[in-house]
Design a protein around this motif. Structure first.
Motif, mmCIF file in Angstrom:
data_model
loop_
_atom_site.group_PDB
_atom_site.id
_atom_site.type_symbol
_atom_site.label_atom_id
_atom_site.label_comp_id
_atom_site.label_asym_id
_atom_site.label_seq_id
_atom_site.Cartn_x
_atom_site.Cartn_y
_atom_site.Cartn_z
ATOM 1 N N UNK A 94 1.913 -0.894 1.645
ATOM 2 C CA UNK A 94 0.641 -0.667 0.950
ATOM 3 C C UNK A 94 0.742 0.581 0.067
ATOM 4 N N UNK A 95 1.641 0.578 -0.910
ATOM 5 C CA UNK A 95 1.865 1.794 -1.704
ATOM 6 C C UNK A 95 0.659 2.216 -2.540
ATOM 7 N N UNK A 96 -0.234 1.261 -2.826
ATOM 8 C CA UNK A 96 -1.394 1.567 -3.662
ATOM 9 C C UNK A 96 -2.560 2.137 -2.868
ATOM 10 N N UNK A 97 -2.453 2.156 -1.545
ATOM 11 C CA UNK A 97 -3.548 2.621 -0.694
ATOM 12 C C UNK A 97 -3.327 4.085 -0.331
ATOM 13 N N UNK A 152 -3.368 -7.576 4.746
ATOM 14 C CA UNK A 152 -1.935 -7.311 4.605
ATOM 15 C C UNK A 152 -1.301 -6.920 5.941
ATOM 16 N N UNK A 153 -2.000 -6.139 6.739
ATOM 17 C CA UNK A 153 -1.446 -5.737 8.031
ATOM 18 C C UNK A 153 -1.449 -6.904 9.020
ATOM 19 N N UNK A 154 -2.445 -7.773 8.938
ATOM 20 C CA UNK A 154 -2.427 -8.978 9.770
ATOM 21 C C UNK A 154 -1.189 -9.821 9.471
ATOM 22 N N UNK A 155 -0.901 -10.006 8.191
ATOM 23 C CA UNK A 155 0.258 -10.815 7.811
ATOM 24 C C UNK A 155 1.558 -10.146 8.249
ATOM 25 N N UNK A 156 1.610 -8.826 8.148
ATOM 26 C CA UNK A 156 2.798 -8.107 8.612
ATOM 27 C C UNK A 156 2.971 -8.277 10.122
ATOM 28 N N UNK A 157 1.844 -8.309 10.830
ATOM 29 C CA UNK A 157 1.875 -8.436 12.284
ATOM 30 C C UNK A 157 2.400 -9.808 12.704
ATOM 31 N N UNK A 158 1.762 -10.867 12.226
ATOM 32 C CA UNK A 158 2.162 -12.205 12.674
ATOM 33 C C UNK A 158 3.524 -12.594 12.114
ATOM 34 N N UNK A 159 3.927 -11.968 11.011
ATOM 35 C CA UNK A 159 5.249 -12.208 10.452
ATOM 36 C C UNK A 159 6.319 -11.341 11.078
ATOM 37 N N UNK A 211 -10.548 -1.599 2.674
ATOM 38 C CA UNK A 211 -10.496 -2.138 4.031
ATOM 39 C C UNK A 211 -10.068 -3.595 4.090
ATOM 40 N N UNK A 212 -10.703 -4.462 3.319
ATOM 41 C CA UNK A 212 -10.396 -5.896 3.383
ATOM 42 C C UNK A 212 -8.939 -6.166 3.015
ATOM 43 N N UNK A 213 -8.450 -5.477 1.997
ATOM 44 C CA UNK A 213 -7.066 -5.654 1.563
ATOM 45 C C UNK A 213 -6.088 -5.180 2.640
ATOM 46 N N UNK A 214 -6.334 -4.001 3.200
ATOM 47 C CA UNK A 214 -5.444 -3.455 4.222
ATOM 48 C C UNK A 214 -5.447 -4.350 5.461
ATOM 49 N N UNK A 215 -6.605 -4.805 5.879
ATOM 50 C CA UNK A 215 -6.726 -5.684 7.046
ATOM 51 C C UNK A 215 -5.883 -6.941 6.867
ATOM 52 N N UNK A 248 7.187 6.771 20.652
ATOM 53 C CA UNK A 248 6.485 6.840 19.352
ATOM 54 C C UNK A 248 7.288 7.583 18.290
ATOM 55 N N UNK A 249 7.928 8.690 18.662
ATOM 56 C CA UNK A 249 8.628 9.502 17.678
ATOM 57 C C UNK A 249 9.878 8.819 17.127
ATOM 58 N N UNK A 250 10.335 7.771 17.803
ATOM 59 C CA UNK A 250 11.505 7.033 17.317
ATOM 60 C C UNK A 250 11.115 5.871 16.407
ATOM 61 N N UNK A 251 9.832 5.700 16.207
ATOM 62 C CA UNK A 251 9.325 4.617 15.361
ATOM 63 C C UNK A 251 9.238 5.042 13.905
ATOM 64 N N UNK A 252 9.312 4.049 13.018
ATOM 65 C CA UNK A 252 9.118 4.300 11.582
ATOM 66 C C UNK A 252 7.922 3.497 11.059
ATOM 67 N N UNK A 253 6.932 3.297 11.937
ATOM 68 C CA UNK A 253 5.746 2.510 11.575
ATOM 69 C C UNK A 253 5.007 3.108 10.382
ATOM 70 N N UNK A 254 4.801 4.408 10.388
ATOM 71 C CA UNK A 254 4.030 5.036 9.306
ATOM 72 C C UNK A 254 4.703 4.802 7.969
#
Length: 237
Positions: free
Chosen positions: A211-214, A154-161, A148-152, A198-204
Motif C-alpha cells: 500500500x505505497x500510496x497510503x 487489499x489486506x483481505x486479499x493479501x491475507x487469503x492469498x 479505510x475501504x481500500x486498505x481493508x 514479532x521482531x523477526x517479522x517483516x510485516x510492517x
C-alpha cells in the motif's frame, strides 16, 4: 478482560481513542458520515442472506478457511460480555465464496464508530484470551478514513492469498485481520500467534510495500498479555 476504560477495543485492538487528538480532523474526516449505518438494527438488517450452497460450491480453494466476524466495542466490557456481542458472519473456503460474502455484507465504510470487522483464520474468534491467540499480539496501523475501504480490501486479499506468510518468523502464523472504526481515524490490526517472534517479522515493511500510496498515521505492535485489559496471566511490557 477484553476491554478497558481507557477506550481500548474489546476485540483486543489495544487502540486508545485519545490518540485521535493527534489527527488533523480536516484530513481524516469522512465525507459520507451521514450514510453510515448508525444502529445495531440497521447494521444487522443490512446483511444479505447467502445460501449455504453458494458458500460450499466448487471453486478455487483457499489454503485454510477464513471466518468473518463483527463486533461493537463497549469500553469496560468483560471477556464474557464481549463474546456475547460477537457476531459470526460466514466462514469461507474458496476464492468464490470469499467474494460472495464480501459483496453481500455492508461495506466497511458504512460502519459507525466503535464497530469492527474481523477475518480470522479457520474459525478462531477475535478474542485475546482464547488459547490460540493468548501468546500473540497484533500490529496496529492507523489510517485516515478516506483510505479505510481500500486498505481493508487489499489486506483481505493479501491475507487469503497468504502473501504475508513469507514475512513471518519460523514457528509464527498470521491469525487474522481486524478493521476498527473510530471517530477520526480507523485502525487495522494484523494478528499473530507468537509475540516473542514479532521482531523477526517483516510485516510492517510488507504492508507498506503493498500500500505505497497510503500514509499510515501510526504503526506499532502490541502483545496481548502486556495489555492492562487482558484477562489472564499477564507479562511485563
Amino acid at each position: 478482560m477484553a476491554a478497558a476504560d481507557n477506550g481500548a477495543s474489546p476485540s483486543g485492538s489495544g487502540y486508545d481513542d485519545n490518540d485521535d487528538d493527534l489527527i488533523d480532523p480536516q484530513a481524516s474526516s469522512s465525507p459520507d458520515d451521514g450514510d453510515r449505518l448508525s444502529t445495531d438494527h440497521e447494521i444487522n438488517s443490512s446483511f444479505k442472506s447467502i445460501p449455504d450452497d453458494d458458500l460450499k460450491s466448487d471453486g478455487i480453494p483457499l489454503d485454510t478457511p477464513w471466518t468473518f466476524w463483527l463486533d461493537k466495542s463497549v469500553p469496560g466490557a468483560s471477556v464474557a460480555e464481549y463474546k456475547h456481542c460477537l457476531k459470526k458472519i460466514y466462514t469461507v473456503t474458496t476464492v468464490q465464496s470469499f467474494w460472495r460474502v464480501f459483496n453481500n455484507i455492508p461495506d466497511v465504510s458504512l460502519l459507525s464508530s466503535r464497530y469492527s470487522y474481523h477475518l480470522m483464520r479457520n474459525q478462531r474468534r477475535p478474542v485475546w484470551e482464547d488459547e490460540i491467540n493468548c501468546q500473540g499480539g497484533n500490529w496496529n496501523f492507523k489510517c485516515k478514513k478516506s483510505d479505510t475501504a481500500f486498505v481493508w480490501k487489499e489486506l483481505l486479499l493479501a491475507l487469503i492469498g497468504e502473501q504475508l506468510v513469507e514475512c513471518m518468523a519460523q514457528g509464527d502464523e498470521i491469525g487474522g485481520l481486524s478493521c476498527s472504526i473510530r471517530n477520526k481515524a480507523d485502525v487495522f490490526q494484523i494478528w499473530n500467534v507468537r509475540s516473542d517472534l514479532e521482531e523477526k517479522s517483516t510485516i510492517v515493511e510488507k504492508v507498506k510495500s503493498l500500500l505505497p500510496e497510503v500514509n499510515f498515521w501510526s504503526v506499532h505492535y502490541k502483545t496481548f498479555q502486556t495489555h492492562e485489559a487482558f484477562e489472564g496471566h499477564k507479562v511485563a511490557g
